[in-house]
Design an enzyme around this catalytic site. Structure first.
Site, PDB file in Angstrom:
ATOM      1  N   CYS A  34       0.804  -1.229   0.000  1.00 42.15           N
ATOM      2  CA  CYS A  34       0.000   0.000   0.000  1.00 42.15           C
ATOM      3  C   CYS A  34       0.838   1.281   0.000  1.00 42.15           C
ATOM      4  CB  CYS A  34      -0.941  -0.001   1.199  1.00 42.15           C
ATOM      5  SG  CYS A  34      -2.169  -1.307   1.110  1.00 42.15           S
TER       6      CYS A  34
HETATM    7  N1  LIG Z   1      -2.690  -6.162   1.690  1.00 42.88           N
HETATM    8  C1  LIG Z   1      -3.120  -5.070   2.282  1.00 42.88           C
HETATM    9  O1  LIG Z   1      -2.755  -4.758   3.402  1.00 42.88           O
HETATM   10  C2  LIG Z   1      -4.116  -4.137   1.599  1.00 42.88           C
HETATM   11  C3  LIG Z   1      -4.796  -3.216   2.385  1.00 42.88           C
HETATM   12  C4  LIG Z   1      -5.705  -2.363   1.781  1.00 42.88           C
HETATM   13  C5  LIG Z   1      -5.919  -2.442   0.414  1.00 42.88           C
HETATM   14  N2  LIG Z   1      -5.246  -3.356  -0.330  1.00 42.88           N
HETATM   15  C6  LIG Z   1      -5.528  -3.411  -1.776  1.00 42.88           C
HETATM   16  O2  LIG Z   1      -6.342  -4.540  -2.027  1.00 42.88           O
HETATM   17  C7  LIG Z   1      -6.030  -5.101  -3.305  1.00 42.88           C
HETATM   18  C8  LIG Z   1      -5.680  -6.585  -3.160  1.00 42.88           C
HETATM   19  O3  LIG Z   1      -4.497  -6.696  -2.386  1.00 42.88           O
HETATM   20  P1  LIG Z   1      -4.066  -8.047  -1.657  1.00 42.88           P
HETATM   21  O4  LIG Z   1      -2.991  -7.646  -0.693  1.00 42.88           O
HETATM   22  O5  LIG Z   1      -5.257  -8.771  -1.151  1.00 42.88           O
HETATM   23  O6  LIG Z   1      -3.429  -8.845  -2.888  1.00 42.88           O
HETATM   24  P2  LIG Z   1      -2.919 -10.372  -2.877  1.00 42.88           P
HETATM   25  O7  LIG Z   1      -1.810 -10.418  -3.853  1.00 42.88           O
HETATM   26  O8  LIG Z   1      -2.715 -10.834  -1.471  1.00 42.88           O
HETATM   27  O9  LIG Z   1      -4.162 -11.198  -3.445  1.00 42.88           O
HETATM   28  C9  LIG Z   1      -4.688 -10.998  -4.696  1.00 42.88           C
HETATM   29  C10 LIG Z   1      -5.289 -12.320  -5.211  1.00 42.88           C
HETATM   30  O10 LIG Z   1      -5.941 -12.026  -6.446  1.00 42.88           O
HETATM   31  C11 LIG Z   1      -5.713 -13.110  -7.348  1.00 42.88           C
HETATM   32  N3  LIG Z   1      -5.908 -12.589  -8.696  1.00 42.88           N
HETATM   33  C12 LIG Z   1      -5.127 -11.756  -9.413  1.00 42.88           C
HETATM   34  N4  LIG Z   1      -5.709 -11.456 -10.583  1.00 42.88           N
HETATM   35  C13 LIG Z   1      -6.899 -12.129 -10.620  1.00 42.88           C
HETATM   36  C14 LIG Z   1      -7.942 -12.193 -11.561  1.00 42.88           C
HETATM   37  N5  LIG Z   1      -7.921 -11.509 -12.711  1.00 42.88           N
HETATM   38  N6  LIG Z   1      -8.998 -13.000 -11.275  1.00 42.88           N
HETATM   39  C15 LIG Z   1      -9.048 -13.694 -10.119  1.00 42.88           C
HETATM   40  N7  LIG Z   1      -8.084 -13.626  -9.171  1.00 42.88           N
HETATM   41  C16 LIG Z   1      -7.023 -12.850  -9.421  1.00 42.88           C
HETATM   42  C17 LIG Z   1      -4.295 -13.569  -7.030  1.00 42.88           C
HETATM   43  O11 LIG Z   1      -4.108 -14.916  -7.427  1.00 42.88           O
HETATM   44  C18 LIG Z   1      -4.254 -13.398  -5.505  1.00 42.88           C
HETATM   45  O12 LIG Z   1      -4.614 -14.585  -4.828  1.00 42.88           O
HETATM   46  C19 LIG Z   1      -4.904  -4.249  -3.877  1.00 42.88           C
HETATM   47  O13 LIG Z   1      -5.453  -3.246  -4.690  1.00 42.88           O
HETATM   48  C20 LIG Z   1      -4.302  -3.612  -2.647  1.00 42.88           C
HETATM   49  O14 LIG Z   1      -3.680  -2.378  -2.920  1.00 42.88           O
HETATM   50  C21 LIG Z   1      -4.351  -4.228   0.231  1.00 42.88           C
END
Ligand SMILES: NC(=O)c1ccc[n+]([C@@H]2O[C@H](COP(=O)([O-])OP(=O)(O)OC[C@H]3O[C@@H](n4cnc5c(N)ncnc54)[C@H](O)[C@@H]3O)[C@@H](O)[C@H]2O)c1
Length: 421
Positions: free
Chosen positions: A260
């Site tokens: 983030c």
């Molecule tokens: N991790 C954090 O602390 C956090 C906090 C707030 C916001 N976010 C935001 O949330 C979003 C997700 O982050 P995350 O940390 O959960 O990511 P992550 O990498 O942990 O998980 C994402 C998942 O999405 C899957 N994926 C990717 N493309 C796909 C598609 N086209 N169809 C289906 N599945 C797909 C991947 O295989 C993965 O399992 C990002 O935009 C991030 O900036 C993350």
């Protein structure tokens, strides 16, 4: 109450969200394009620190299932998209995952579905990228289907604020979209805040993260000159924090990391530059200062060794905690990566310990490191120890006691061997 939900992306954000919806009685499919992950989740084994296997199994019993089959999108009331939004190689937004998910949704959904984007992104993404793909078959937004943005605020490792008690902001493309999104989240989140529209909801998230980014940069720059002026900035921050209004404490550290803080403000500055042609200077300056933090830590290690008439070249240096924050297993964008590159570049023999990371391949490196077994024995043997992440399993007084020389980048240690960043 919507009965059927598909959560696209089963990572740090999507999995807790999906399980929370299942907990209140919804039938939830966690759709992910990673078959191995889907098999693992269906077998009841969690890959997220904040979700125990027990929580996952309770979810599976309550109506959660993971799948790679997009057909579930045609048979649902709500779709929530939680896919990654990283930076591209040129440092701009990489919206491939968002576009990919939106395309598949557009190919499969039925009229009446509410589609919510949660991935962090620049203002305008929902309207300009998500909507055209989701509504590609001519469905009218606000009439046939409903689209909203709701920023994800999950804080991995935070045991106090969870999906349930962290207020949720929602902003729809039309007022009816906002209303439906609010009704959906109100089923399992205590407080839902309505934004004027999707853009304002998108901007709220980037404002939150830019605020953190800029304030971390402020103290990271101050700590460098306070050290030279022989002022204990950590103590000054503690004192400033006694003011009950108008101040929020941020403390220095080894550098920003995770998915983030180092990424999201760039989405905003990139958007400002691309749309308006000028720079978002505050973000660019904060990036420059925060990016320099690992190098500053390296320079402090150099100085500590120098005090003991040793060179970095040939010295043994133990890094303690290589994740991007304490008590999580996430190594993405960890400041430990540039730090190890700098120390190795200077000829140091670097080892590390992290209870969450048995093996570590720092970003951009071709070395594979293996965590030492006994952090205290390794600290006693090292010329210099650097505490990066004070995971709660560490006995910090013992670590301080065992080390000949330790740089505390978190302001949590005391003792004659300790140098505060
Ligand atoms: N991790 C954090 O602390 C956090 C906090 C707030 C916001 N976010 C935001 O949330 C979003 C997700 O982050 P995350 O940390 O959960 O990511 P992550 O990498 O942990 O998980 C994402 C998942 O999405 C899957 N994926 C990717 N493309 C796909 C598609 N086209 N169809 C289906 N599945 C797909 C991947 O295989 C993965 O399992 C990002 O935009 C991030 O900036 C993350």
């Amino acid at each position: 109450m919507p009965k059927r939900v598909v959560v696209v992306g089963q990572g740090y954000v999507g999995l807790p969200m999906a399980l929370r919806a299942a907990e209140v009685g919804m039938s939830v499919v966690g759709l992910d394009n990673n078959q191995r992950l889907v098999d693992q989740l269906n077998a009841g084994s969690s890959h997220i620190g904040d979700v125990s296997d027990e929580d996952l199994r309770a979810g599976l019993r309550a109506g959660y299932t993971a799948s790679t089959d997009p057909k579930c999108l045609g048979d649902t009331d709500v779709v929530v998209v939680c896919v990654p939004t990283p930076l591209s190689v040129d440092g701009g937004p990489d919206l491939d995952a968002v576009a990919g998910a939106a395309r598949v949704i557009g190919e499969n959904i039925a009229p009446g579905t509410l589609c919510i984007l949660e991935s962090t992104t620049y203002p305008g993404t929902t309207e300009e990228i998500f909507v055209p793909l989701v509504a590609s078959n001519g469905l009218v937004i606000g009439d046939d289907i409903f689209v909203a943005f709701s920023p994800e605020r999950i804080d991995p490792g935070n045991e106090v604020f969870t999906v349930k008690n962290t207020p949720k902001v929602v902003g729809g493309i039309t007022p009816s979209c906002t209303k439906l999104a609010k009704e959906f989240y109100s089923e399992f989140v205590d407080v839902v805040v309505e934004a004027r529209g999707a853009r304002e909801a998108e901007m709220a998230k980037l404002l939150e993260n830019t605020f953190r980014h800029v304030n971390i940069a402020l103290v990271s720059e101050m700590v460098r000159f306070c050290d030279e002026l022989d002022i204990d900035l950590w103590n000054a921050i503690d004192c400033a924090e006694s003011k009950p209004f108008g101040f929020m404490a941020f403390r220095p550290g080894p550098g920003v990391g995770g998915h983030c803080i180092p990424v999201d403000p760039s989405y905003l500055s990139h958007r400002v530059k691309a749309k308006l042609g000028y720079a978002f200077r505050m973000v660019e300056l904060a990036e420059e200062i925060n990016d320099a933090s690992p190098n500053y830590v390296a320079s402090r290690v150099w100085r500590m060794l120098n005090k003991h008439q040793r060179a970095v070249n040939g010295s043994s240096i133990l890094l303690v905690g290589v994740t991007y924050k304490p008590n999580v297993a996430d190594c993405r964008e960890s400041p430990a990566d540039p730090l190890v590159a700098r120390l190795q570049g200077w000829g140091a023999h670097v080892t590390y310990h992290d209870p969450f990371v048995p093996t570590w391949i720092p970003h951009g490196s071709d070395s594979t490191f293996r965590s030492v077994d006994d952090v205290y024995a390794a600290a006693a043997a090292a010329d210099c120890v650097v505490l990066l992440q004070p995971h709660r399993s560490y006995d910090l007084p013992k670590l301080a006691d065992q080390s000949r020389s330790i740089l505390d980048t978190r302001g949590v240690m005391e003792g004659p061997a300790v140098d505060l960043l």
